[in-house]
Motif scaffolding. Structure first.
Motif, short mmCIF file in Angstrom:
data_model
loop_
_atom_site.label_atom_id
_atom_site.label_comp_id
_atom_site.label_asym_id
_atom_site.label_seq_id
_atom_site.Cartn_x
_atom_site.Cartn_y
_atom_site.Cartn_z
N GLY A 73 -1.51 14.60 7.87
CA GLY A 73 -0.13 15.05 8.07
C GLY A 73 0.88 13.98 7.78
O GLY A 73 0.85 13.32 6.73
N ASP A 74 1.80 13.77 8.71
CA ASP A 74 2.84 12.77 8.54
C ASP A 74 2.31 11.41 9.00
O ASP A 74 2.02 11.22 10.19
CB ASP A 74 4.06 13.16 9.39
N VAL A 87 0.84 -1.19 0.00
CA VAL A 87 0.00 0.00 0.00
C VAL A 87 0.88 1.24 0.00
O VAL A 87 2.04 1.20 0.41
CB VAL A 87 -0.94 0.02 1.22
N THR A 88 0.31 2.33 -0.48
CA THR A 88 0.96 3.63 -0.43
C THR A 88 0.17 4.52 0.51
O THR A 88 -1.04 4.67 0.37
CB THR A 88 1.04 4.28 -1.82
N VAL A 89 0.86 5.09 1.48
CA VAL A 89 0.22 5.96 2.47
C VAL A 89 0.60 7.39 2.15
O VAL A 89 1.79 7.73 2.11
CB VAL A 89 0.64 5.60 3.90
N ILE A 90 -0.40 8.23 1.90
CA ILE A 90 -0.16 9.61 1.49
C ILE A 90 -0.66 10.56 2.56
O ILE A 90 -1.83 10.51 2.95
CB ILE A 90 -0.86 9.93 0.14
N GLY A 91 0.23 11.39 3.05
CA GLY A 91 -0.16 12.39 4.04
C GLY A 91 -0.89 13.55 3.37
O GLY A 91 -0.54 13.97 2.26
N ILE A 92 -1.93 14.05 4.05
CA ILE A 92 -2.70 15.16 3.51
C ILE A 92 -3.06 16.10 4.66
O ILE A 92 -3.29 15.66 5.79
CB ILE A 92 -3.98 14.66 2.79
N GLY A 93 -3.09 17.38 4.38
CA GLY A 93 -3.38 18.36 5.42
C GLY A 93 -4.80 18.86 5.35
O GLY A 93 -5.61 18.44 4.50
N PRO A 95 5.05 11.48 3.03
CA PRO A 95 4.64 12.30 4.16
C PRO A 95 4.21 13.71 3.77
O PRO A 95 4.47 14.19 2.66
CB PRO A 95 5.89 12.34 5.04
N HIS A 96 3.56 14.36 4.73
CA HIS A 96 3.12 15.74 4.65
C HIS A 96 3.54 16.38 5.98
O HIS A 96 3.79 15.66 6.94
CB HIS A 96 1.58 15.78 4.50
N PRO A 97 3.65 17.69 6.08
CA PRO A 97 3.99 18.29 7.38
C PRO A 97 3.02 17.83 8.47
O PRO A 97 1.81 17.80 8.27
CB PRO A 97 3.86 19.79 7.13
N SER A 98 3.56 17.46 9.62
CA SER A 98 2.73 16.98 10.72
C SER A 98 2.05 18.16 11.42
O SER A 98 2.45 19.32 11.28
CB SER A 98 3.59 16.22 11.73
N SER A 99 1.03 17.83 12.20
CA SER A 99 0.34 18.86 12.97
C SER A 99 1.29 19.50 13.98
O SER A 99 1.18 20.69 14.28
CB SER A 99 -0.86 18.25 13.70
N ALA A 100 2.25 18.71 14.50
CA ALA A 100 3.22 19.28 15.43
C ALA A 100 4.13 20.29 14.74
O ALA A 100 4.43 21.35 15.29
CB ALA A 100 4.05 18.16 16.06
N SER A 101 4.56 19.97 13.52
CA SER A 101 5.40 20.92 12.77
C SER A 101 4.65 22.21 12.49
O SER A 101 5.18 23.31 12.65
CB SER A 101 5.85 20.28 11.46
#
Length: 382
Positions: free
Chosen positions: A75-76, A3-9, A99-105
């Motif tokens: 996010g990530d 599977v491919t996991v894609i981060g989204i904001g 990944p995408h920028p995390s909520s913490a970032s």
């Protein structure tokens, strides 16, 4: 399958880089929460997450074997996200993460905080009491999940900031404790309150009926047990649970099982654990050694039941190679047990004698506590 996991904001499709858009465009089936799935355009087959999610994942993925499966994550995906769950389930070679920028970032970017100097605590699906061991004077904490009201109740002298819909068109940063958007992060700037993580908490913090390892002896006992991140402790004859609780407080990944034969004491252990920030402490009600059919421990503490037939044998057999066994005795009978086992297995035999200053008429004098004999031994690695 893979599977491919894609981060989204929160900004959805518009905030995705070309690489993430290309990955999504190549998927035959897309999985995620309903909110996440609504962020992606197109007519790809969409599968909303069931509830509860984790037990359903193997069958859900098996039904789509042989297809290009994409998974949306906030996010990530590897930061308190579905990516880590999928890697555990499928193995790292079958999971590709974009990944995408995390909520913490994003939160640190808005607040001007250094991400590497911030503690992040996830309360998603977990009790709020888990936050307690992270509240230290002057520290900064980001809380994922949890409501502003329940966090404020745990940290009444802290400054709270609510960050909603980070990165999206509805982003809002405020300090109101009411009506927070479900997609939020809480920033906590701790005040002067907070407790040390070093073992030996004041005895008055524990609810007990007298069966409590006193703070000086407790500090020495934890030093002998030598907790390390990720390790499991058996606290046998747990009394008020103070050894197990302070073991768990040394690191968020430390676990413990408190074994206590009296139901009222077992209930007291649960209350103490919640109040002191380790609500995940497992409590087993039963008599040792019969109650010790448990996951093999990295360390064992025997605080009660030393003279019961088979307790030391069962604990020594169960502890992992390289693990530690520590036992305390206050009676001549239990001390004799430790002396015998010291002769059989070696280790360190010692005695702790503590006196406390108390009122003596109009003056102050020393009142000795009952001496405690300790035995600590390490099982050699095979």
């Amino acid at each position: 399958m893979s599977v491919t996991v894609i981060g989204i904001g929160a900004d959805g499709w518009d905030g995705l880089p070309p690489a993430s858009r290309a990955e999504l465009a190549s998927c035959e089936v897309l999985m995620g929460s309903s909110r996440q799935l609504d962020l992606v355009p197109g007519d790809v087959e969409r599968v909303p997450w069931p509830s509860p999610l984790v037990p359903a994942l193997p069958d859900l993925l098996a039904r789509h074997a042989g297809r290009r499966v994409g998974v949306l994550a906030s996010g990530d995906p590897m930061f308190h996200g579905i990516g880590t769950t999928l890697v555990r389930l499928l193995g790292r070679d079958r999971v590709r993460v974009v990944p995408h920028p995390s909520s913490a970032s994003l939160a640190c970017a808005r607040l001007g905080w250094a991400l590497d100097d911030v503690t992040v605590v996830s309360l998603v699906g977990k009790p709020a009491a888990l936050l307690v061991p992270h509240l230290h004077p002057g520290r900064r904490v980001l809380v994922l999940g949890g409501t502003p009201r329940e966090v404020a109740a745990l940290a009444p002298d802290a400054r709270l900031t609510v960050l909603e819909q980070l990165g999206g068109p509805g982003e809002r940063v405020h300090d109101s404790l009411d009506d927070a958007d479900p997609l939020h992060v809480l920033a906590v700037e701790c005040g002067a309150d907070g407790a040390s993580l070093v073992p030996g908490r004041p005895d008055g913090l524990y609810e007990h009926d007298g069966q409590l390892t006193k703070r000086e002896v407790r500090a020495v006992t934890l030093a002998l047990l030598a907790p390390r991140p990720g390790e499991l402790l058996w606290d046998v004859g747990a009394g008020a649970g103070s050894i197990a609780i302070e073991w768990c407080r040394t690191h968020p990944t430390c676990r413990a099982v408190a074994v206590e034969r009296q139901p009222e004491r077992a209930a007291r252990i649960t209350r103490n654990a919640t109040a002191l920030g380790v609500p995940g402490l497992e409590v087993v009600v039963g008599t040792s050694p019969a109650a010790l059919d448990l996951e093999p421990p990295d360390a064992v503490f025997i605080g009660g039941g030393l003279t019961a037939e088979g307790v030391v044998e069962r604990c020594w057999a169960a502890v992992k190679p390289g693990g530690r066994l520590v036992a305390n005795a206050v009676t001549l009978e239990s001390e004799a047990v430790l002396t015998r086992w010291h002769g059989l297995l070696g280790g360190d035999l010692g005695r702790i004698e503590v006196s406390r200053a108390t009122a003596l008429g109009g003056f102050t004098g020393w009142r000795p506590q009952m001496p405690v004999t300790t035995w600590a031994v390490t099982k050699e690695s095979a």
